[in-house]
Design a protein around this motif. Structure first.
Motif, short mmCIF file in Angstrom:
data_model
loop_
_atom_site.label_atom_id
_atom_site.label_comp_id
_atom_site.label_asym_id
_atom_site.label_seq_id
_atom_site.Cartn_x
_atom_site.Cartn_y
_atom_site.Cartn_z
N ASP A 179 0.16 9.52 -1.95
CA ASP A 179 0.57 10.58 -1.02
C ASP A 179 1.99 10.34 -0.52
O ASP A 179 2.71 11.29 -0.23
N ILE A 180 2.39 9.08 -0.40
CA ILE A 180 3.78 8.78 -0.05
C ILE A 180 4.69 9.09 -1.24
O ILE A 180 5.75 9.68 -1.11
N ASP A 195 1.15 4.45 -1.14
CA ASP A 195 0.11 5.23 -1.84
C ASP A 195 0.71 6.46 -2.52
O ASP A 195 1.88 6.79 -2.32
N PHE A 197 -3.87 8.14 5.01
CA PHE A 197 -2.49 7.89 4.59
C PHE A 197 -1.52 8.76 5.40
O PHE A 197 -1.86 9.84 5.83
N ARG A 253 -9.14 9.48 3.51
CA ARG A 253 -7.82 8.84 3.51
C ARG A 253 -7.06 9.16 4.78
O ARG A 253 -6.94 10.32 5.15
N ALA A 300 0.90 15.74 -1.21
CA ALA A 300 -0.09 16.62 -1.84
C ALA A 300 0.38 18.06 -1.94
O ALA A 300 0.03 18.75 -2.90
N THR A 311 -2.82 3.69 8.97
CA THR A 311 -2.46 4.57 7.86
C THR A 311 -2.95 4.05 6.51
O THR A 311 -2.57 4.56 5.47
N THR A 312 -3.78 3.01 6.54
CA THR A 312 -4.54 2.62 5.35
C THR A 312 -6.00 2.49 5.79
O THR A 312 -6.28 2.17 6.96
N ASN A 315 0.81 -1.23 0.00
CA ASN A 315 0.00 0.00 0.00
C ASN A 315 0.84 1.28 0.00
O ASN A 315 0.54 2.24 0.71
N ARG A 370 -1.29 12.64 4.80
CA ARG A 370 -2.41 13.07 3.97
C ARG A 370 -2.96 14.43 4.41
O ARG A 370 -3.34 15.25 3.60
#
Lengths: 207, 474
Positions: free
Chosen positions: A23-24, A21, B439, B437, A28, B299-300, A19, B442
């Motif tokens: 954003d990693i 993602d 994440f 989210r 943003a 975090t997911t 996962n 985020r």
């Protein structure tokens, strides 16, 4: 046109984590930048740099030979989350051209293929094996034409849709291809749809 | 006769051509553009000297980068934006919509708001259409029986020029929701519980359709919340078949069909429902009566638990990905294995986003806030999903209830759902959030997010820690 993809060889950066993602991959706050080029410095930014902007020496992409690796081997669901194409442009900016995982975020996967990056999906146990190969700094080589990935003395076949393969091999601009090949079919579709669902054309006619 | 699912009907109705290798050229009826993901698509249009094939099938709005406060008493944001990059990105969108004749919901106009809130509100989102946007939560529009999915910037350029995309047909998954839920269990709780059950990639490769009496009983806002969150299970498409609830929502909206066209459209939309004997690749059944409010801890989004649960202890888990992920998440989140969720203190509460920024969500928050006070030291903000939502809430007096309770009442935008505007967490800050989210980073680098429903987020703001709304309301 994107850069044609034919063959590629080199080291693979191991990212044994599920996962990872978008954003990693591309935080943003950097989306306020409207350029496509030069985004490599922001790739995996908050993993690569501490709050003061100093490199985190342990992080895989800050270590040789992985800091110049053209491959990434990652855990499942790589590129999940947002649709931001910046995630792909940033990875491309690092010089990475091929990502191997047991599964990808679907929008990310599609964005890769539009930007000359080859995403390869392989079974989880194969990816686990390749992760070890990446960690032990073995060399990876891929040939898109023959759909073959070679690591050490082992070869792995992978799937790719034939049209996507052609587009990657030739670096085609998909918009140009569609306009060239399908303009007639698109116009015919619109004629049919306008007859069967005229409410979808009310605004075109009003403007 | 072949039986088709809703997804298959939508797909077949938009197939322009079958391509070699099993992909389809799919016609796209509608595209929504925002300031953050569209600039590069417009650059590509300019470089290639292309025009939009059908500009009127587009709508553009600024939502992601916009501040949700204005120094002006009238709330005007133009000319007040301090972040030069954000101001420039919005100005670039405004230049692009002018140059390419794209309909634009002005930053200071009555139709501004989050892409996935204003599409439905304006009647731009219609059943039976294909809708794309450079935003993964485009799944939201599937609540209307539209085939709606997020795309990248390159694909946006293709849709602008060709009104088509090359796509691979997804497998189908039906999620049947039965039972009657607790009045304080919301669509957000159901979505989070489903994601926790099937995993953050549990619906990858599938188009999800929600069916069953518990879906039929939902408002459009709740259906949108459900579909919105399906991308967090890896699915690009969430769907609900249109029905009388859908039609009642849409009728009379500015861009919805009028007069005889409405009647013709509504008749066609009724035929979209999946055929009774249609076959799905996967079916999942959820009894919503068994669900309690949900909170994410990791975090997911699949790292979610019932609010009355304790956090996992990785030491109790078998060696493998789940254990690794739990260890990583607990460390990032600054939490202790085995800790009760309701013992987790927060610093922020955020009510808003394309997931939970609609009038029903603000009502739910206000119902909890009424006559209570936000706990000392907590920053709690309520951000309507659109200018129209904000106006509707103010007409009901919800803003006064929330302000009286100590919440900040903001202008419409994506706000603290995505750390690219003024509303962000600092490292170590912890937010009870109605967004989608959790994440890493985020809501801001080092920020910690707990996803939950608006009622739960309001309760957390008042308690100062994660709270079980069921006890809270008593």
């Amino acid at each position: 046109m994107s850069q044609p993809f034919t063959t590629l060889s080199g080291k693979a950066a191991p990212m044994p984590e599920e996962n990872i993602d978008t954003d990693i991959i591309f935080p943003a706050r950097f989306l306020l930048i409207t350029a496509k080029a030069g985004l490599g410095r922001y790739a995996f930014h908050d993993r690569r740099f501490d709050a003061d902007g100093a490199e985190i020496p342990d992080y895989v992409l800050n270590r040789a030979p992985f800091n110049a690796a053209p491959f990434i081997v990652a855990g499942a669901n790589f590129g999940s989350g947002s649709s931001r194409e910046q995630a792909v442009w940033a990875i491309a900016g690092l010089g990475v051209r091929c990502i191997i995982a047991a599964g990808f975020g679907e929008i990310f996967h599609s964005n890769c293929q539009r930007n000359g990056i080859l995403p390869i999906t392989l079974p989880a146990d194969t990816v686990a094996e390749l992760m070890v190969a990446a960690q032990t700094e073995q060399s990876f080589a891929v040939d898109l034409e023959t759909q073959s990935l070679t690591v050490g003395n082992r070869a792995f076949a992978f799937d790719i849709a034939p049209e996507r393969k052609l587009a990657l091999l030739n670096g085609w601009d998909e918009t140009a291809v569609l306009l060239h090949q399908y303009s007639g079919a698109i116009a015919e579709f619109e004629t049919r749809q306008k007859a069967s669902a005229p409410w979808l054309y009310a605004e075109d006619d009003a403007s | 006769m072949t039986a088709y699912t809703l997804y298959e009907k939508l797909w077949n109705a938009h197939a322009v051509a079958e391509l070699p290798g099993g992909e389809t050229l799919l016609y796209i009826d509608r595209q929504i553009l925002h300031e953050v993901s569209s600039p590069q698509a417009f650059v590509a249009m300019r470089e290639a000297g292309r025009q939009l094939r059908r500009p009127q099938t587009h709508i553009a709005v600024a939502d992601h980068a916009v501040p949700t406060r204005s120094p002006r008493a009238d709330g005007i944001r133009h000319g007040t934006i301090e972040d030069a990059q954000a101001a420039s990105q919005i100005a670039e969108l405004e230049t692009n919509v002018r140059d390419f004749a794209v309909p634009y919901a002005d930053l200071d106009g009555a139709e501004q708001g989050i892409v996935h809130v204003i599409g439905p509100e304006s009647g731009f989102t219609l059943p039976g259409t294909t809708i794309v946007c450079g935003d993964s939560h485009t799944t939201t529009h599937g609540a209307f029986g539209a085939l709606a999915f997020g795309i990248g910037a390159s694909e946006q350029g293709t849709v602008m020029a060709a009104q088509c995309l090359r796509q691979k047909r997804a497998r189908t998954m039906r999620i049947e929701l039965s039972g009657t839920r607790h009045p304080l269990v919301f669509a957000k709780d159901i979505a989070l519980a489903i994601i926790a059950r099937i995993g953050a990639d549990g619906a990858a490769g599938h188009a999800v359709e929600f069916t069953g009496p518990a879906v039929r009983a939902m408002s459009m806002a709740e259906r949108m919340t459900l579909c919105n969150m399906m991308i967090e299970a890896g699915s690009r498409v969430g769907l609900v078949a249109p029905d009388d609830v859908t039609f009642a929502f849409l009728k009379g909206r500015r861009l919805a069909p009028k007069g005889a066209l409405w009647d013709q459209a509504a008749a066609a939309w009724r035929d979209l429902a999946s055929d009774p004997d249609a076959v799905y690749d996967r079916v999942i059944e959820v009894d919503v009566a068994s669900l309690v409010p949900q909170v994410s801890w990791g975090t997911t989004p699949d790292q979610t638990l019932p609010v009355d649960a304790a956090l996992p202890d990785p030491a109790q888990l078998a060696e493998g990905p789940e254990r690794r992920q739990a260890e990583k998440a607990l460390a990032y989140m600054g939490l202790t294995p085995g800790q009760s969720l309701t013992d987790i203190a927060i610093t922020h509460a955020f009510i808003g986003s394309c997931t939970n920024g609609r009038i029903e969500d603000i009502r739910a928050a206000a119902a909890v806030a009424k006559g209570r006070k936000v706990a000392p030291g907590i920053k709690a903000i309520v951000v309507p999903g659109s200018a129209a939502t904000r106006a509707a809430a103010e007409a009901e007096g919800l803003d006064r209830i929330l302000i009286e309770a100590g919440f900040e009442w903001r202008l419409a935008g994506c706000s603290m759902c995505v750390a690219m505007n003024d509303d962000r967490l600092k490292p170590g800050e912890r937010c009870a959030s109605t967004s989608n989210r959790n994440f890493e980073g985020r809501q801001g680098p080092g920020g910690r997010t707990h996803l939950m429903s608006p009622a739960m987020a309001a309760a957390a703001a008042i308690a100062g820690h994660i709270a079980d709304i069921r006890e809270f309301a008593a």
